[in-house]
Structure formats: C-alpha cells, structure tokens
Scaffold this motif. Structure first.
Motif, mmCIF file in Angstrom:
data_model
loop_
_atom_site.group_PDB
_atom_site.id
_atom_site.type_symbol
_atom_site.label_atom_id
_atom_site.label_comp_id
_atom_site.label_asym_id
_atom_site.label_seq_id
_atom_site.Cartn_x
_atom_site.Cartn_y
_atom_site.Cartn_z
ATOM 1 N N GLY A 356 0.785 -1.231 0.000
ATOM 2 C CA GLY A 356 0.000 0.000 0.000
ATOM 3 C C GLY A 356 0.814 1.276 0.000
ATOM 4 N N TYR A 357 2.139 1.177 0.144
ATOM 5 C CA TYR A 357 2.980 2.375 0.104
ATOM 6 C C TYR A 357 4.384 1.978 -0.349
ATOM 7 N N PHE A 358 5.170 3.001 -0.730
ATOM 8 C CA PHE A 358 6.555 2.775 -1.124
ATOM 9 C C PHE A 358 7.471 3.055 0.066
ATOM 10 N N ASN A 359 8.564 2.307 0.131
ATOM 11 C CA ASN A 359 9.463 2.427 1.281
ATOM 12 C C ASN A 359 10.250 3.726 1.304
ATOM 13 N N SER A 360 10.361 4.389 0.164
ATOM 14 C CA SER A 360 11.079 5.656 0.097
ATOM 15 C C SER A 360 10.793 6.312 -1.244
ATOM 16 N N VAL A 361 11.170 7.587 -1.361
ATOM 17 C CA VAL A 361 11.051 8.286 -2.645
ATOM 18 C C VAL A 361 11.894 7.567 -3.695
ATOM 19 N N GLU A 362 13.068 7.131 -3.287
ATOM 20 C CA GLU A 362 13.978 6.435 -4.205
ATOM 21 C C GLU A 362 13.342 5.169 -4.763
ATOM 22 N N VAL A 363 12.643 4.436 -3.904
ATOM 23 C CA VAL A 363 11.966 3.210 -4.323
ATOM 24 C C VAL A 363 10.949 3.510 -5.413
ATOM 25 N N LEU A 364 10.115 4.525 -5.190
ATOM 26 C CA LEU A 364 9.109 4.912 -6.175
ATOM 27 C C LEU A 364 9.759 5.289 -7.491
ATOM 28 N N GLU A 365 10.779 6.126 -7.434
ATOM 29 C CA GLU A 365 11.375 6.640 -8.669
ATOM 30 C C GLU A 365 12.150 5.562 -9.419
ATOM 31 N N ILE A 366 12.751 4.606 -8.711
ATOM 32 C CA ILE A 366 13.419 3.495 -9.385
ATOM 33 C C ILE A 366 12.406 2.649 -10.137
ATOM 34 N N ASN A 367 11.244 2.428 -9.540
ATOM 35 C CA ASN A 367 10.201 1.663 -10.222
ATOM 36 C C ASN A 367 9.751 2.365 -11.504
ATOM 37 N N ILE A 368 9.584 3.685 -11.440
ATOM 38 C CA ILE A 368 9.189 4.431 -12.637
ATOM 39 C C ILE A 368 10.301 4.402 -13.676
ATOM 40 N N TYR A 369 11.547 4.542 -13.205
ATOM 41 C CA TYR A 369 12.690 4.497 -14.127
ATOM 42 C C TYR A 369 12.749 3.152 -14.857
ATOM 43 N N LEU A 370 12.487 2.052 -14.145
ATOM 44 C CA LEU A 370 12.508 0.740 -14.784
ATOM 45 C C LEU A 370 11.373 0.584 -15.788
ATOM 46 N N GLN A 371 10.224 1.187 -15.482
ATOM 47 C CA GLN A 371 9.137 1.177 -16.469
ATOM 48 C C GLN A 371 9.587 1.917 -17.728
ATOM 49 N N ARG A 372 10.285 3.022 -17.534
ATOM 50 C CA ARG A 372 10.785 3.793 -18.670
ATOM 51 C C ARG A 372 11.767 2.976 -19.502
ATOM 52 N N GLU A 373 12.699 2.280 -18.839
ATOM 53 C CA GLU A 373 13.671 1.461 -19.552
ATOM 54 C C GLU A 373 12.976 0.360 -20.347
ATOM 55 N N ASN A 374 11.960 -0.231 -19.755
ATOM 56 C CA ASN A 374 11.189 -1.266 -20.443
ATOM 57 C C ASN A 374 10.509 -0.702 -21.686
ATOM 58 N N LEU A 375 9.857 0.441 -21.559
ATOM 59 C CA LEU A 375 9.137 1.048 -22.679
ATOM 60 C C LEU A 375 10.088 1.481 -23.788
ATOM 61 N N ARG A 376 11.264 1.980 -23.424
ATOM 62 C CA ARG A 376 12.233 2.419 -24.437
ATOM 63 C C ARG A 376 12.727 1.256 -25.289
ATOM 64 N N ARG A 377 12.713 0.065 -24.732
ATOM 65 C CA ARG A 377 13.166 -1.113 -25.477
ATOM 66 C C ARG A 377 12.023 -1.808 -26.193
ATOM 67 N N THR A 378 10.789 -1.352 -25.960
ATOM 68 C CA THR A 378 9.629 -2.003 -26.595
ATOM 69 C C THR A 378 8.800 -0.959 -27.343
ATOM 70 N N LYS A 379 7.747 -0.463 -26.723
ATOM 71 C CA LYS A 379 6.803 0.428 -27.401
ATOM 72 C C LYS A 379 7.430 1.730 -27.872
ATOM 73 N N TRP A 380 8.393 2.236 -27.131
ATOM 74 C CA TRP A 380 8.981 3.543 -27.470
ATOM 75 C C TRP A 380 10.271 3.426 -28.265
ATOM 76 N N LYS A 381 10.588 2.246 -28.707
ATOM 77 C CA LYS A 381 11.843 2.055 -29.435
ATOM 78 C C LYS A 381 11.841 2.841 -30.741
ATOM 79 N N LYS A 382 10.684 2.914 -31.388
ATOM 80 C CA LYS A 382 10.555 3.650 -32.635
ATOM 81 C C LYS A 382 9.593 4.818 -32.454
ATOM 82 N N ALA A 383 9.655 5.751 -33.372
ATOM 83 C CA ALA A 383 8.753 6.911 -33.328
ATOM 84 C C ALA A 383 7.309 6.461 -33.505
ATOM 85 N N VAL A 384 6.383 7.225 -32.935
ATOM 86 C CA VAL A 384 4.958 6.960 -33.143
ATOM 87 C C VAL A 384 4.666 7.151 -34.638
ATOM 88 N N PRO A 385 4.216 6.116 -35.335
ATOM 89 C CA PRO A 385 4.086 6.194 -36.795
ATOM 90 C C PRO A 385 3.275 7.391 -37.287
#
Length: 409
Positions: A356-385
C-alpha cells in the motif's frame, strides 16, 4: 529430454508460475511488462556482477555479451550475459545449468520488481542465495541502479520538442517512521521526430500545488528544454498560469478525456450523456475557431441549469480545444494524458502489491525508471508512426510559432 532435465524444467516452471500468479493472473495486462522488467533487471544485475569481478581480477577484461534464453512458463526471458576475455566469469545470479530453481530464485527477481527495492528485503534475499559477495559488494550492486536513476534525472534534454504530456501520480511514501502522502510529477515528452521518453520525474511530499509545478518546469528549462509546441495536462490548480509563464508560445491542451469524466461527475446522468455526445462531435470540427464556438454554444445550452460550472468551462474553452489546431490524425496523441496515466497504472499495481505504500522516494522513482527502460526497449523504441508521418507539418507549425520569437534562456 532425460529424466533430470525434465525434472529441472518441471520444478522451475512450477516455481516461476507460482510467483507470477502471486502478483498477476494469466489475463493481467501487466504480465508481459513484468516479464520485460525481469529481463532488464537480470541484465543490469549481471553487468554489476562483472564490474565487481573485474575489480578483483585486474588481469581480466570485459569481452562483450552473449545472448541467452532463460525459459519460463510465460515465455523465454531474453537476456544478455556479460563475459570476460578469460572466460572465467559467470554471473552468480544465474542458476547453474540443470540446477533446481526454487522459489528463492524467482522470489529474488520478483522482489526487485514488486517489493520496492527495500534494502533489508533485497539484501536478505541475496544472502539467502549464498551469493559470494560481501555486504559492501551487494550494496554496490544496488547502488549502481541508484546511480543510473540520478544520471537519468540530470541528463540534458532536447531544446525543442513537439509535446509534453504531464501528470501527477499520487501515493503514500514512508519518510522516516511515518507514511506520508506524496505526489510524483511525471513528464512524458514527444520529440520532433515523434519518439517518446520520460523527460523527468519529481517527487514532493504533500498535495499537488503550483509551487511544485514551478520547480518542475524550472528544472526542465535548466536541463535545456526551451521550446514546446503543445503541453497536455489535467486541470491542476494554477497549471494554466504556470505553463503560460514558462512556455508562452506553446499551446496548452487540458485533457479532453478528463473533461468528459468531470461532465459525468457534475451533471445528471441524462444531461451528461447529451453533453458528451455533442462534445464527441466537436472533436471533428474543421477548425479551432469553429470548435471553440461550438463548445461555447454547447455550454450555453446548459448554463441555466449549471451556471457556475458552465462558466468555468467556457473560460477554458481554448485550452480544451487546442488539439483541433493540429492535423486530424494527430489529434488523438495530444488531447489526453492517457499515455502518462498508463505508466501510473503499472506503478500503482506495484504499490498495491508492496503493502500500500513505497518504502522511500527512491523506491518509487526506481520503479518508474525501470518502467521507462522497459518502454524504451519495446513500445517507445521507434517513433509513433502517425506523428512521424506528419513531421513536416509539425515543423511548419513550429517554425511559424517560434519564428523570431524570444527563446527561454
């Protein structure tokens, strides 16, 4: 397949399936995202292991990577295993060939994604696997990811972009001995070639407010972002004035989808249905001026019954209809903040499964950063057609908008 191999595969599949089912069902749309995050985390962890190995073995050198598939019930995990010139290095985080993979191994991977990178839980899990590293070395592996996050937050931004889609993710974060309410401001950018990326994320304790938004935009400017064609946001308190102050030549689109949701909130069911039906038609107006006029006319129709609310909408008509200025096939990309909200929804699932909560600000932001890394290698790898197909028109609008105009400095 021999008996031992069959036994290994069966046990491994049962373990991975059990852990995955603990966090998401077969039909859960976040299941593929978790698979991708596991791949990214394994790659990052193995690279950190090699760095520690090379510090201890100065005569050896890094020698690229080799691709490997780690089979699981949800499909193969495609990983890049780092190697060295001597061939003596092998990441301890990987299971030995045909070694029984039990819950402890899959718990480790899922704890990285789901348990919020809690220092105690992560280090305890690593120790339980008997990895041959000291506390300092285990902390170094963890700190490497923190360093990546810091570099990401400080990196230089492009001077000119097509669009900024902004939203605030609200959650609770542990701060010392207390769990406090916080807002994480996420800035999704679309560059002049149509490629998406998270330009920034900023976490503040307390409620969303204009002062924090000012800090967010000031950081974007400091990191080089000077010119924006369109900003898309919800109707946060003070956001219209803030955007106007920092990017005075940008269009500011208030989220059209949120408008339709609010209509259902503030009007009766029958009136809301009629209003939104007409609103959907306005989306296809041939010009911005026509759209604004039709929006005024629609609000006037309901003004006697909802006087105060309709006046508020009419004051912001140009912001709700700004997307009409762009080619029709581009409008769906700049009339809603749904792209940012999809990131928020993935992080929200992690928060729920983390207690129900994140252990720290760093924890939250690392999770978002990893989502970003995932998207950059998949959906965001190429420009929106569709955006990429209209690059010439976007550049024309941009040149007309900013020709001889004063730039942010």
């Amino acid at each position: 397949m021999d008996k031992n191999t069959y036994y290994y595969e069966t046990v491994k599949n049962m373990a991975v399936e059990k852990v995955l089912n603990q966090y998401c069902s077969d039909s859960d749309p976040s299941r593929p995202a978790l698979k991708k995050l596991l791949e990214d985390l394994l790659d990052w962890f193995m690279l950190s292991e090699r760095q520690i190995y090379l510090l201890k073995n100065e005569n050896d050198k890094g020698n690229g990577f080799y691709d490997r598939k780690l089979g699981t019930p949800m499909g193969n995990l495609d990983i890049s295993v780092p190697r060295t010139r001597t061939g003596d290095f092998r990441p301890h985080i990987l299971p030995e060939p045909y070694k029984r993979v039990d819950e402890s191994y899959t718990d480790l991977l899922m704890s990285l994604v789901v348990n919020g990178y809690s220092e105690s839980s992560l280090l305890n899990t690593l120790k339980s696997l008997n990895l041959p590293y000291s506390d300092d070395e285990l902390n170094k592996i963890k700190d490497d990811l923190k360093s990546e996050l810091d570099l990401f937050k400080q990196r230089e931004l492009p001077e000119s972009v097509f669009a900024l889609l902004i939203d605030a993710y609200h959650c609770e974060i542990k701060d010392g001995s207390k769990v406090k309410k916080a807002a994480c401001y996420i800035i999704l950018g679309v560059d002049m070639e149509g490629k998406k990326d998270i330009f920034g994320l900023y976490t503040f304790f307390g409620k969303e407010n204009r002062a924090d938004w000012n800090k967010v935009f000031q950081d974007l400017i400091n990191r080089g972002l000077k010119r924006v064609l369109v900003v898309v946001s919800d109707d946060f308190p003070g956001i219209i004035e803030t955007v106007k102050a920092v990017y005075p030549y940008a269009d500011h689109q208030l989220c059209f989808v949120h408008l339709q949701r609010n209509i259902r909130k503030y009007m009766t069911k029958a009136d809301a249905a009629e209003f939104n039906k007409e609103l959907d038609k306005i989306k296809f107006a041939s010009s911005f001026d026509e759209a604004v006029q039709k929006f005024y006319d629609l609000c006037s129709k309901f003004k006697s019954k909802y006087s105060r609310y309709m006046n508020i909408l009419m004051e912001k008509a140009e912001h709700y209809m700004a997307f009409i200025k762009y080619p029709e096939s581009l409008r769906k990309h700049v009339y809603t903040t749904n792209s940012v909200e999809s990131i928020n929804s993935l992080v929200e699932k992690i928060r729920i499964r983390s207690g129900g909560y994140f252990n720290s600000v760093e924890v939250l932001e690392i999770n978002i950063y990893l989502q970003r890394e995932n998207l950059r290698r998949t959906k965001w790898k190429k420009a929106v057609p569709m955006i990429n197909a209209h690059i010439y028109e976007i550049q024309q609008i941009f040149q007309l908008r900013y020709f001889n105009q004063t730039q942010n400095s």
